[in-house]
Enzyme design. Structure first.
Site, short mmCIF file in Angstrom:
data_model
loop_
_atom_site.label_atom_id
_atom_site.label_comp_id
_atom_site.label_asym_id
_atom_site.label_seq_id
_atom_site.Cartn_x
_atom_site.Cartn_y
_atom_site.Cartn_z
N GLU A 86 0.85 -1.19 0.00
CA GLU A 86 0.00 0.00 0.00
C GLU A 86 0.89 1.24 0.00
O GLU A 86 1.88 1.30 0.73
CB GLU A 86 -0.91 0.00 1.23
N ASP A 113 4.86 0.66 -3.90
CA ASP A 113 4.15 0.22 -5.09
C ASP A 113 4.26 -1.30 -5.25
O ASP A 113 5.35 -1.82 -5.50
CB ASP A 113 4.73 0.94 -6.31
N ASP A 136 -7.60 2.26 -8.39
CA ASP A 136 -8.08 3.54 -8.94
C ASP A 136 -8.62 3.29 -10.35
O ASP A 136 -7.90 2.78 -11.21
CB ASP A 136 -6.93 4.54 -8.98
N ASP A 172 -15.71 -1.44 -8.53
CA ASP A 172 -17.09 -0.96 -8.56
C ASP A 172 -17.31 -0.02 -9.73
O ASP A 172 -18.30 0.71 -9.77
CB ASP A 172 -17.45 -0.25 -7.24
#
Length: 229
Positions: A86, A113, A136, A172
């Site tokens: 993270e 990363d 993202d 999502d």
């Protein structure tokens, strides 16, 4: 002064760094306990068996967020080791705090990363799985090239997975889900399925709950490696 040019072939950054607050308890957890849980700095390939002290299968989670799902899955499956990567320090702090409070030992943390770790420090065939939950989505068309799940990433995952290993993505953002299915499905080494019903063994994440509250549809894309590179 102009920025230094990015070397040819370097993947675009697939995340945006965000500010977040660090409470006293998380700050203390980082200072006190992170050395015990942290992935040691490179360079060089990681010896995953030495990192965890056993020969259990290892999964890499790229973007563990605030770590709530990571912690729950690690507790539910102590026979699987997890490297949680993270870039946001508050998320690392929150997960670390949970690991310490619950005595969970099968997770190691990378503040950085996860794609870079996968590329530079994971040995081919070393992983049982790679998890990418709610990356993202870069919704604007001009930013789609920054999405993590691209053909080169899928090829890299295929190389790092052991036979029968899995790439599990969840999003999502429906257009991104469609891209995931298309890109992963184009690699003949993977057999892909997509489902809008969350698997019972994957807990909801904080980002997922936020998306559901906005009326978004969540898709889990699960790819199993059926052949090695």
């Amino acid at each position: 002064m102009s920025a230094s040019p990015v070397p040819a072939g370097t993947p675009l950054q697939s995340y945006k760094l965000r500010r977040g607050r660090m409470g006293v308890e998380r700050t203390e957890a980082l200072a006190t306990h992170l050395p015990r849980y942290a992935v040691p700095a490179g360079p060089g390939r990681l010896d995953l068996q030495h990192l965890f002290g056993d020969d259990h299968p290892v999964v890499l989670e790229i973007g563990s967020g605030m770590g709530d799902a990571t912690l729950a899955m690690a507790q539910a499956d102590p026979g699987t080791n997890v490297v949680a990567a993270e870039v946001h320090t508050p998320g690392i702090g929150a997960l670390l705090q949970g690991l310490v409070e619950h005595g969970v030992e099968n997770v190691r943390l990378l503040e950085g990363d996860g794609r870079e770790l996968l590329d530079a420090r994971i040995t081919p065939g070393a992983l049982a799985g790679v998890r990418v939950y709610f990356p993202d989505p870069w919704p604007k068309a001009r930013h789609h090239k920054r999405r993590l799940v691209q053909p080169d990433f899928v090829a890299l995952v295929a190389d790092r997975l052991a036979p029968g290993g899995t790439l599990h993505c969840a999003t999502d953002w429906e257009p991104y889900a469609e891209q995931m299915v298309e890109v992963i499905g184009a690699d003949p080494r993977f057999e892909v399925s997509a489902d809008r019903s969350r698997p019972a063994w994957r807990p909801q994440t904080r980002f997922e709950r936020r998306g559901l509250a906005l009326g978004h549809v969540v898709t889990d894309v699960l790819a199993t490696q059926v052949s090695r590179p």
